[in-house]
Design an enzyme around this catalytic site. Structure first.
Site, PDB file in Angstrom:
ATOM      1  N   ASN A 140       0.860  -1.182   0.000  1.00  0.00           N
ATOM      2  CA  ASN A 140       0.000   0.000   0.000  1.00  0.00           C
ATOM      3  C   ASN A 140       0.893   1.227   0.000  1.00  0.00           C
ATOM      4  OD1 ASN A 140       0.790  -0.318   2.805  1.00  0.00           O
ATOM      5  ND2 ASN A 140      -0.731   1.251   3.267  1.00  0.00           N
ATOM      6  N   HIS A 151       5.699   6.491  -7.292  1.00  0.00           N
ATOM      7  CA  HIS A 151       5.990   5.190  -6.705  1.00  0.00           C
ATOM      8  C   HIS A 151       7.460   5.090  -6.305  1.00  0.00           C
ATOM      9  CE1 HIS A 151       2.120   3.211  -7.743  1.00  0.00           C
ATOM     10  NE2 HIS A 151       2.103   4.137  -8.703  1.00  0.00           N
TER      11      HIS A 151
END
EC number: 3.2.2.29
Length: 410
Positions: A140, A151
């Site tokens: 998560n 990311h």
């Protein structure tokens, strides 16, 4: 006669003076003394007190006899007020103030004024398209990922380093390039749970079950070649919730199960986080990225480079640390007399245009021409063994030798 009369006269006067008859007194006086002497008993010596037997002291540790009387409560001593007491009280107050200030941890503003509560409401969008080769799956989003909107943005994260070191990317990239990876390298990103938390421990089992179901739907929709789970923990949860299999002795690499109703393979690699205790360095994880690249090329039908031979990879953290210490070689300090002692053998070659010149500035040639030994040419009269370059045949004796040979052939 007169003397006797005088004595009797004085005696008569004395008898007349005393009311008690003098003669009777004089006659009874000696008898009274005798009676008194008879009535006084003789002194009897007092009996000596009986001596108690002396008890020998017991050997060993002496103990105080126990007292049956209850002990009186000891009153606490009142502190004696003095001049120093005022100073000590002040110093204690100062010390408490100092320690209180140092106990408070300094808060680092990691998110430029954005509160943690605000970051917990944010989510990280997926980067998914069709016909992808690889999809990187995380648990998560973390706080930093939610703040940056990209990311794996952590400075200590090894993902982008391993991506470049394994050859999956041609250049070194960072988190700002995550949206370019699907088009350039066929790599996408997603997470098992969408909710942002400071750590994966803040997630509930219900969220994992729901997240696993949503993840399967995403993979069935886009159908990438390989679904890469970034860490063992993610795949263990996914396998238990989706396949109903609790994996024992899970190993990294290709897994036996595929995503349901697809041909997507499951691949597990070490967590790219720097907190991974099993693989603390980026170079320790690159092996699994290289194997991932080989698997991708195999599925795409790309021929493998035969010059590269595969070897069995083993890793031991303790041995790696010991080898790193052995491989550490300190640089030697520059010694100005080193080249002079060798006659300039390691100095700059005057034939700068030549690719390799092994002559020691003409030292050997001049010595051979004069018929002298090589040891006589050592400067400062220092004796030293012959240089290893002296034993190598010189390919170019002098700068002008090649030019002379060319002229002679012409």
């Amino acid at each position: 006669m007169e003397a006797e009369n005088a004595g009797s006269y004085s005696l008569q006067q004395a008898q007349a003076f005393y009311t008690f008859p003098f003669q009777q007194l004089m006659a009874e006086a000696p008898n009274m003394a005798v009676v008194n002497e008879q009535q006084m008993p003789e002194e009897v010596p007092a009996p000596a007190p009986a001596q108690e037997p002396v008890q020998e002291a017991p050997k060993g540790r002496k103990r105080k006899p126990r007292t049956t009387e209850p002990k009186q409560p000891v009153e606490p001593k009142k502190p004696v007020e003095s001049k120093k007491s005022g100073k000590s009280a002040k110093s204690k107050e100062k010390q408490e103030k100092i320690t209180d200030t140092f106990k408070v941890k300094r808060k680092v503003d990691r998110f430029n004024g954005v509160s943690e509560a605000e970051l917990l409401t944010k989510t990280l969008p997926d980067i998914l398209t069709f016909n992808l080769d690889i999809v990187i799956i995380g648990i998560n989003p973390g706080l930093m990922a939610a703040y940056k909107g990209h990311h794996y943005p952590g400075p200590g994260n090894h993902f982008w380093k391993c991506l470049f070191m394994s050859g999956l990317s041609e250049v070194q990239l960072n988190h700002m390039d995550d949206h370019t990876l699907p088009g350039k390298y066929g790599i996408g990103f997603t997470n098992m749970v969408e909710r942002t938390t400071p750590g994966s421990k803040d997630l509930s089992s219900k969220e994992f079950r729901e997240g696993g179901r949503i993840l399967v739907q995403k993979l069935q929709k886009y159908q990438p070649r390989i679904a890469v789970f970034n860490g063992k923990c993610i795949y263990e949860i996914f396998s238990k919730e989706v396949f109903g299999v609790k994996v024992k002795n899970l190993e990294f690499g290709l897994q036996p199960h595929k995503i349901p109703d697809t041909e997507t393979l499951c691949y597990v690699m070490p967590s790219s986080s720097a907190r991974c205790a099993q693989f603390p360095r980026a170079q320790d994880k690159v092996h699994y990225y290289i194997k991932l690249k080989d698997l991708r090329d195999q599925l795409k039908g790309i021929e493998r480079n035969m010059d590269v031979q595969e070897v069995q990879y083993t890793f031991d953290l303790q041995l790696a640390q010991e080898d790193a210490k052995k491989m550490a070689v300190k640089e030697e300090k520059y010694d100005p007399g080193y080249e002079a002692a060798y006659g300039g053998a390691y100095g700059e070659n005057p034939c700068s245009s030549e690719p390799c010149g092994f002559s020691s500035n003409g030292l050997i040639e001049s010595v051979e021409l004069r018929g002298e030994s090589a040891f006589s040419g050592i400067p400062n009269g220092q004796w030293m063994t012959q240089s290893f370059t002296d034993q190598i045949p010189s390919f170019s004796n002098h700068c002008g030798t090649q030019e002379q040979e060319e002229e002679s052939h012409a």
